[in-house]
Design a protein around this motif. Structure first.
Motif, short mmCIF file in Angstrom:
data_model
loop_
_atom_site.label_atom_id
_atom_site.label_comp_id
_atom_site.label_asym_id
_atom_site.label_seq_id
_atom_site.Cartn_x
_atom_site.Cartn_y
_atom_site.Cartn_z
N SER A 167 0.83 -1.21 0.00
CA SER A 167 0.00 0.00 0.00
C SER A 167 0.87 1.26 0.00
N ILE A 168 1.91 1.27 0.81
CA ILE A 168 2.79 2.44 0.86
C ILE A 168 3.55 2.57 -0.46
N LEU A 169 4.03 1.45 -0.99
CA LEU A 169 4.71 1.48 -2.28
C LEU A 169 3.79 2.02 -3.37
N MET A 170 2.56 1.52 -3.42
CA MET A 170 1.63 1.98 -4.45
C MET A 170 1.26 3.45 -4.25
N MET A 171 1.23 3.89 -2.99
CA MET A 171 0.99 5.32 -2.74
C MET A 171 2.11 6.15 -3.35
N HIS A 172 3.34 5.68 -3.20
CA HIS A 172 4.47 6.39 -3.81
C HIS A 172 4.36 6.40 -5.34
N LEU A 173 4.01 5.26 -5.91
CA LEU A 173 3.88 5.19 -7.36
C LEU A 173 2.69 6.02 -7.84
N SER A 174 1.66 6.13 -7.03
CA SER A 174 0.52 6.95 -7.39
C SER A 174 0.89 8.43 -7.38
N ARG A 175 1.70 8.84 -6.42
CA ARG A 175 2.18 10.23 -6.40
C ARG A 175 3.03 10.51 -7.65
N LEU A 176 3.90 9.58 -7.97
CA LEU A 176 4.71 9.73 -9.19
C LEU A 176 3.81 9.76 -10.42
N SER A 177 2.78 8.93 -10.42
CA SER A 177 1.85 8.91 -11.55
C SER A 177 1.19 10.27 -11.73
N GLU A 178 0.76 10.88 -10.63
CA GLU A 178 0.12 12.18 -10.72
C GLU A 178 1.06 13.21 -11.34
#
Length: 471
Positions: A243-254
């Protein structure tokens, strides 16, 4: 069909109940782990004199044949047999006769399923550790490729101060370093062997759990049989890591989505990582980044679902724990996809250095440096802040930027300004001046990149250990 546990029952299972309680549709992916665990268990039973050596040999041969059948597509999984364990055990008995029934001596499905899940997750952690390291390498490579590109740094999505693009990328690198560290913690708790706990209380047979753990390349054993069959902390920890990893990737995605828009035009994504519109011919949509951002919520949901499943369970095993696998498997698949596609995306993207430079030269992101200049001349920061605020207001009214002001205009704002203010406000000077540890100066970013290379070297050593610790 007669159930392997059906002796106590006088009535067959309702078909709807069979389908509802069955897990074979998703736990069949653990067939390798189930067979490997059973082979080790059979060998241990023979070593301890619980079954004969010839019997163990026949069991091992039968299980090896079943493995070949599954991988050759010659094995049909049956819902009526509930799960991967019962499907394999039933086929084993059909192949080698009643001696196949001895395999389950000193073992329960409770410790068996726990073993399979531990082994499966260990295998996937090793894969994910490799993919995570590869993504970090892609980030590092991009930072090295664009060492001098300056871009606006943002707070509140408003331009704040000029920074190096490589500095921005390295922020994500160090987020991923923390993610890798969390994954190491997950590994340490997954690398415990539960087999031998039985249903909940251990077994009356003289088994050797330590030998089985060594055979299956586990680093340790559960110390308590109740805990061994009911523990799902390692799954919760993995889901938390994910979940934390995907949160980081989601921030990068944005940020990728924003940067690739016409309004920013900081980067251009490769055609291979975008899609078009069915109606608007000009569109080039950042679908990969949007999907990673969207799938993040899915992973968060699996973590919350598992926390909810586990929160009210008395010791030891409860059927609720069957719900641990679908979310786990989906999370593993999602994380592997996201890491893989992002490494590819970053390696293929093009950076529009001129557009970034243009953006940072037409804003007030050097205002803090103007205030710092006055502070170095002896003016208290709060007063310097007020002077620069008035300078910004003056520029807005005159349709100018700070760099457009003449020395006389600067000196009307404060007599402390001298000719060197023009050099101090250049974006290159602003970036180079931020040379505190962890700052955006070329020196600091270069040191961060060097440190990053050392981190990746260490992680590859960890990855090698994980790979060797899987069967």
């Amino acid at each position: 069909m007669t159930k392997l546990w059906g002796g106590r029952f006088a009535k067959s299972t309702d078909g709807m109940v069979e389908e509802f309680t069955s897990s074979i549709s998703f736990d069949s992916r653990m067939y390798r782990q189930d067979i490997a665990g059973s082979i080790a268990h059979a060998k241990m039973l023979a070593r301890c004199g619980i079954i004969g050596g010839e019997e163990a040999g026949r069991i091992v041969e039968g299980l090896t044949g079943i493995l070949h059948d599954i991988e050759a597509g010659r094995f049909s999984f049956e819902v009526s047999l509930e799960d991967i364990h019962m499907n394999i055990e039933k086929r084993l008995t059909e192949r080698i006769g009643p001696v196949g029934g001895k395999l389950h001596t000193a073992r329960s499905r409770n410790d068996q399923v726990a073993l399979d899940t531990h082994m499966y997750l260990k295998q996937e952690i090793a894969v994910i550790a490799g993919l995570l390291t590869d993504l970090q390498q892609a980030v590092l490579d991009a930072a090295e490729k664009y060492p001098a590109v300056i871009m606006p740094g943002y707070t509140h999505l408003q331009r704040a101060q000029p920074i190096l693009f490589s500095h921005h990328l390295m922020a994500y690198f160090f987020m991923l370093v923390r993610d890798f560290s969390r994954l190491e913690g997950v590994w340490s708790r997954t690398d415990l062997m539960p087999l031998g706990a039985g249903a909940l209380a251990g077994t009356t047979f003289p088994i050797d759990r330590h030998w089985v753990a060594e055979e299956l390349k586990f680093g340790g054993l559960y110390d308590n049989s109740l805990d061994a069959v009911s523990d799902r902390d390692y799954i919760l920890e993995f889901l938390s890591f994910a979940s934390i990893l995907m949160m980081h990737l989601s921030r990068l995605s944005e940020e990728i989505i924003l940067w690739s828009s016409a309004e920013f035009s900081f980067i251009e994504l490769d055609d291979a990582h975008c899609t078009g519109s069915s109606i608007m011919p000009q569109k080039k949509n950042p679908d990969v980044s949007e999907l990673v951002r969207g799938k993040t919520g899915r992973v968060f949901g699996h973590l919350m679902a598992m926390l909810t499943v586990a929160k009210g369970l008395p010791l030891a095993y409860n059927k609720d724990l069957q719900e641990d696998k679908e979310g786990l498997f989906d999370t593993i698949d999602t994380v592997k996809f996201s890491l893989t596609v992002y490494a590819s995306l970053l390696r293929a993207m093009k950076v529009n250095a001129d557009r970034m430079s243009e953006a940072v030269r037409h804003d007030f992101s050097n205002a803090t440096d103007m205030a710092d200049y006055l502070v170095k001349k002896g003016l208290p920061f709060r007063q310097a802040h007020e002077v620069v605020g008035k300078a910004v207001l003056y520029c807005i009214e005159q349709n100018k930027w700070l760099m457009d002001l003449s020395l006389s205009e600067f000196q009307q704002l404060s007599p402390l300004f001298e000719i060197d203010i023009l050099e101090a406000l250049k974006v290159e000077t602003c970036v180079e001046a931020r040379n505190s540890f962890g700052g955006t100066s070329p020196l600091q970013v270069g040191q961060a990149i060097t440190k990053g290379k050392g981190i990746i070297f260490r992680q590859k050593s960890v990855l090698d250990t994980y790979t060797k610790s899987n069967i």
